[in-house]
Design an enzyme around this catalytic site. Structure first.
Site, PDB file in Angstrom:
ATOM      1  N   VAL A 129       0.759  -0.912   0.101  1.00  0.00           N
ATOM      2  CA  VAL A 129       0.053  -0.340   0.006  1.00  0.00           C
ATOM      3  C   VAL A 129       0.814   1.275  -0.140  1.00  0.00           C
ATOM      4  O   VAL A 129       0.542   2.351  -0.245  1.00  0.00           O
ATOM      5  CB  VAL A 129      -0.758  -0.010   0.996  1.00  0.00           C
ATOM      6  N   ASN A 165      -5.693   0.079   7.508  1.00  0.00           N
ATOM      7  CA  ASN A 165      -4.963  -0.484   8.623  1.00  0.00           C
ATOM      8  C   ASN A 165      -3.239  -1.077   8.966  1.00  0.00           C
ATOM      9  O   ASN A 165      -2.609  -0.599   9.882  1.00  0.00           O
ATOM     10  CB  ASN A 165      -5.719  -1.554   9.240  1.00  0.00           C
ATOM     11  N   SER A 180      -3.026   5.837  16.484  1.00  0.00           N
ATOM     12  CA  SER A 180      -1.923   5.408  17.594  1.00  0.00           C
ATOM     13  C   SER A 180      -2.322   6.254  19.052  1.00  0.00           C
ATOM     14  O   SER A 180      -2.213   7.704  18.855  1.00  0.00           O
ATOM     15  CB  SER A 180      -0.860   4.662  17.330  1.00  0.00           C
ATOM     16  N   TYR A 219       7.803   7.034  13.877  1.00  0.00           N
ATOM     17  CA  TYR A 219       6.118   6.366  14.085  1.00  0.00           C
ATOM     18  C   TYR A 219       4.354   7.531  14.247  1.00  0.00           C
ATOM     19  O   TYR A 219       3.851   7.129  13.978  1.00  0.00           O
ATOM     20  CB  TYR A 219       6.401   5.476  14.704  1.00  0.00           C
ATOM     21  N   ALA A 272       5.182  11.160  14.677  1.00  0.00           N
ATOM     22  CA  ALA A 272       4.581  11.990  13.577  1.00  0.00           C
ATOM     23  C   ALA A 272       3.987  10.878  12.638  1.00  0.00           C
ATOM     24  O   ALA A 272       2.787  11.483  12.397  1.00  0.00           O
ATOM     25  CB  ALA A 272       5.801  12.097  13.366  1.00  0.00           C
ATOM     26  N   LYS A 300       1.321   9.104  13.063  1.00  0.00           N
ATOM     27  CA  LYS A 300      -0.100   7.895  13.110  1.00  0.00           C
ATOM     28  C   LYS A 300      -0.386  10.004  13.797  1.00  0.00           C
ATOM     29  O   LYS A 300      -1.773   9.969  13.543  1.00  0.00           O
ATOM     30  CB  LYS A 300       0.029   7.733  14.949  1.00  0.00           C
ATOM     31  N   ILE A 333      -2.061  -3.009  21.952  1.00  0.00           N
ATOM     32  CA  ILE A 333      -2.512  -4.485  21.825  1.00  0.00           C
ATOM     33  C   ILE A 333      -2.177  -5.495  21.327  1.00  0.00           C
ATOM     34  O   ILE A 333      -0.827  -5.145  20.767  1.00  0.00           O
ATOM     35  CB  ILE A 333      -3.714  -3.565  20.353  1.00  0.00           C
TER      36      ILE A 333
HETATM   37  P1  NAP Z   1       0.905  -6.775  13.208  1.00  0.00           P
HETATM   38  O1  NAP Z   1       0.570  -7.320  13.665  1.00  0.00           O
HETATM   39  O2  NAP Z   1       2.742  -6.201  12.450  1.00  0.00           O
HETATM   40  O3  NAP Z   1       0.344  -6.257  11.094  1.00  0.00           O
HETATM   41  C1  NAP Z   1       0.859  -5.256  10.492  1.00  0.00           C
HETATM   42  C2  NAP Z   1      -0.082  -5.570   9.073  1.00  0.00           C
HETATM   43  O4  NAP Z   1      -0.197  -4.371   8.362  1.00  0.00           O
HETATM   44  C3  NAP Z   1      -0.242  -6.487   8.689  1.00  0.00           C
HETATM   45  O5  NAP Z   1      -1.062  -7.156   8.073  1.00  0.00           O
HETATM   46  C4  NAP Z   1       1.057  -6.239   6.690  1.00  0.00           C
HETATM   47  O6  NAP Z   1       0.676  -7.174   6.141  1.00  0.00           O
HETATM   48  C5  NAP Z   1       0.869  -4.613   7.065  1.00  0.00           C
HETATM   49  N1  NAP Z   1       1.146  -4.314   6.533  1.00  0.00           N
HETATM   50  C6  NAP Z   1       3.066  -3.332   6.991  1.00  0.00           C
HETATM   51  N2  NAP Z   1       3.362  -2.919   5.550  1.00  0.00           N
HETATM   52  C7  NAP Z   1       2.387  -3.215   4.781  1.00  0.00           C
HETATM   53  C8  NAP Z   1       2.557  -2.513   3.302  1.00  0.00           C
HETATM   54  N3  NAP Z   1       3.657  -1.727   2.957  1.00  0.00           N
HETATM   55  N4  NAP Z   1       1.447  -2.504   2.669  1.00  0.00           N
HETATM   56  C9  NAP Z   1       0.485  -3.768   3.045  1.00  0.00           C
HETATM   57  N5  NAP Z   1       0.268  -3.690   3.893  1.00  0.00           N
HETATM   58  C10 NAP Z   1       1.389  -3.589   5.322  1.00  0.00           C
HETATM   59  O7  NAP Z   1       0.695  -5.081  13.368  1.00  0.00           O
HETATM   60  P2  NAP Z   1      -0.692  -4.919  14.389  1.00  0.00           P
HETATM   61  O8  NAP Z   1      -0.188  -4.165  15.971  1.00  0.00           O
HETATM   62  O9  NAP Z   1      -2.478  -5.710  13.629  1.00  0.00           O
HETATM   63  O10 NAP Z   1      -0.726  -3.198  13.458  1.00  0.00           O
HETATM   64  C11 NAP Z   1      -2.176  -2.977  13.066  1.00  0.00           C
HETATM   65  C12 NAP Z   1      -2.678  -1.005  12.709  1.00  0.00           C
HETATM   66  O11 NAP Z   1      -2.944  -0.869  13.600  1.00  0.00           O
HETATM   67  C13 NAP Z   1      -0.387   0.139  12.423  1.00  0.00           C
HETATM   68  O12 NAP Z   1      -1.515   0.337  11.967  1.00  0.00           O
HETATM   69  C14 NAP Z   1      -0.136   0.142  14.180  1.00  0.00           C
HETATM   70  O13 NAP Z   1       0.623   1.304  13.721  1.00  0.00           O
HETATM   71  C15 NAP Z   1      -1.553   0.219  14.728  1.00  0.00           C
HETATM   72  N6  NAP Z   1      -1.064   0.398  16.330  1.00  0.00           N
HETATM   73  C16 NAP Z   1      -0.941  -1.241  16.564  1.00  0.00           C
HETATM   74  C17 NAP Z   1      -0.430  -0.700  17.913  1.00  0.00           C
HETATM   75  C18 NAP Z   1      -0.723  -2.454  18.773  1.00  0.00           C
HETATM   76  O14 NAP Z   1      -0.244  -2.268  20.048  1.00  0.00           O
HETATM   77  N7  NAP Z   1      -0.573  -3.091  18.230  1.00  0.00           N
HETATM   78  C19 NAP Z   1      -1.263   0.179  18.585  1.00  0.00           C
HETATM   79  C20 NAP Z   1      -1.678   1.092  18.375  1.00  0.00           C
HETATM   80  C21 NAP Z   1      -1.656   1.250  16.675  1.00  0.00           C
HETATM   81  P3  NAP Z   1       1.663  -8.240   5.772  1.00  0.00           P
HETATM   82  O15 NAP Z   1       2.282  -8.632   6.714  1.00  0.00           O
HETATM   83  O16 NAP Z   1       0.666  -8.759   4.706  1.00  0.00           O
HETATM   84  O17 NAP Z   1       3.385  -7.543   4.889  1.00  0.00           O
END
Ligand code: NAP
Length: 241
Positions: free
Chosen positions: A61, A87, A139, A152, A154, A156, A185
């Site tokens: 993306v 996401n 975030s 990161y 910045a 968000k 999470i």
């Molecule tokens: P995660 O388990 O590391 O998953 C990240 C996801 O993003 C994966 O599905 C990955 O797909 C996808 N992704 C990364 N780069 C991509 C790209 N260039 N094109 C398409 N897909 C891409 O992380 P998560 O915790 O589920 O995070 C999801 C969102 O929530 C993120 O935006 C993160 O910043 C936000 N968030 C998470 C937390 C937390 O505590 N976990 C807190 C605040 C915000 P592939 O594996 O297929 O590459």
């Protein structure tokens, strides 16, 4: 016809829970993935066992051409896009002084440009149908800032700014734009934290627990059904921060 949704980064973590929640509500979901092809296929198979069908689509993306292909695929197959969940995202833990131009450009491209670009490619269809719901996953760090996570944070904060401005611009087309700002999470993104560090986060959290991807998916479900919420950043963090 059922609603149609694109969920970026939909094969694991928070994105996977969102895909499951929306697909089980009879929404046609295009679950995007980039590197996790096996996980995307497994998710599709698991949902098929419940008689729930989804499409999976590989696209980086951060690359407009690949986003266009995903959007064209969706329009060709379903003729519309009602819901976009931005996401996909990556983390970056670095001391501010150690962040290189390459690090900065990469995280901005994946976390922020992707939201701009995917939304731009999708929105033309939402405007013509005078209906749409966009949810951006930002975030807690975009609101409060995180040490060793300046780039990161910045990106968000940028997403939240984009959310508020775009909501004003396209509200008259009946398109709602909101952010969800999660706290801690339990996903792969946080694998680097030790058990001790996780215990500390729990202690700092008024609800004394860490979040699950489903906690975020529930809010997405609600936003998809709602009709009067726009331009908001909704914090889901157990009171942490
Ligand atoms: P995660 O388990 O590391 O998953 C990240 C996801 O993003 C994966 O599905 C990955 O797909 C996808 N992704 C990364 N780069 C991509 C790209 N260039 N094109 C398409 N897909 C891409 O992380 P998560 O915790 O589920 O995070 C999801 C969102 O929530 C993120 O935006 C993160 O910043 C936000 N968030 C998470 C937390 C937390 O505590 N976990 C807190 C605040 C915000 P592939 O594996 O297929 O590459």
């Amino acid at each position: 016809m059922e609603k149609v949704a694109i969920v970026t980064g939909g094969s694991r973590g928070i994105g996977k829970a969102i895909v499951e929640a929306l697909a089980r509500k009879n929404i046609k979901v295009i679950a995007n993935y980039n590197q996790s092809e096996e996980k995307a296929k497994r998710l599709k198979e698991e949902l098929e066992k419940e008689n729930v069908s989804i499409d999976i689509f590989k696209a980086d993306v951060s690359k407009r051409e690949q986003v266009k292909e995903m959007v064209n695929y969706t329009i060709k197959k379903y003729g519309k896009i009602d819901i976009l969940i931005n996401n996909a995202g990556i983390d970056q833990e670095k001391m501010f002084q150690d962040i290189t131009d390459e690090d900065w450009d990469n995280i901005v491209k994946v976390n922020l440009y992707s939201v701009f670009c995917t939304t731009q490619e999708v929105i033309q269809y939402m405007i013509s149908q005078k209906n749409g719901c966009i949810v951006n996953i930002s975030s807690i760090y975009g609101i409060n800032g995180g040490a060793c996570a300046v780039a990161y944070s910045a990106t968000k904060a940028g997403i939240d700014g984009m959310t508020k401005a775009l909501a004003k611009e396209i509200g008259p087309s009946n398109i709602r734009v909101n952010s969800i700002a999660p706290g801690y999470i339990d996903t792969d993104m946080n694998k680097r934290y030790s058990d001790k560090e996780i215990e500390q986060i729990k202690e700092e959290t008024p609800l004394e627990k860490i979040g699950k991807p489903e906690d975020i998916a529930k809010c997405v479900e609600w936003l998809v059904e709602d009709s009067f919420t726009t331009g908001q950043v909704i914090s889901i963090n157990g009171g942490w921060g």
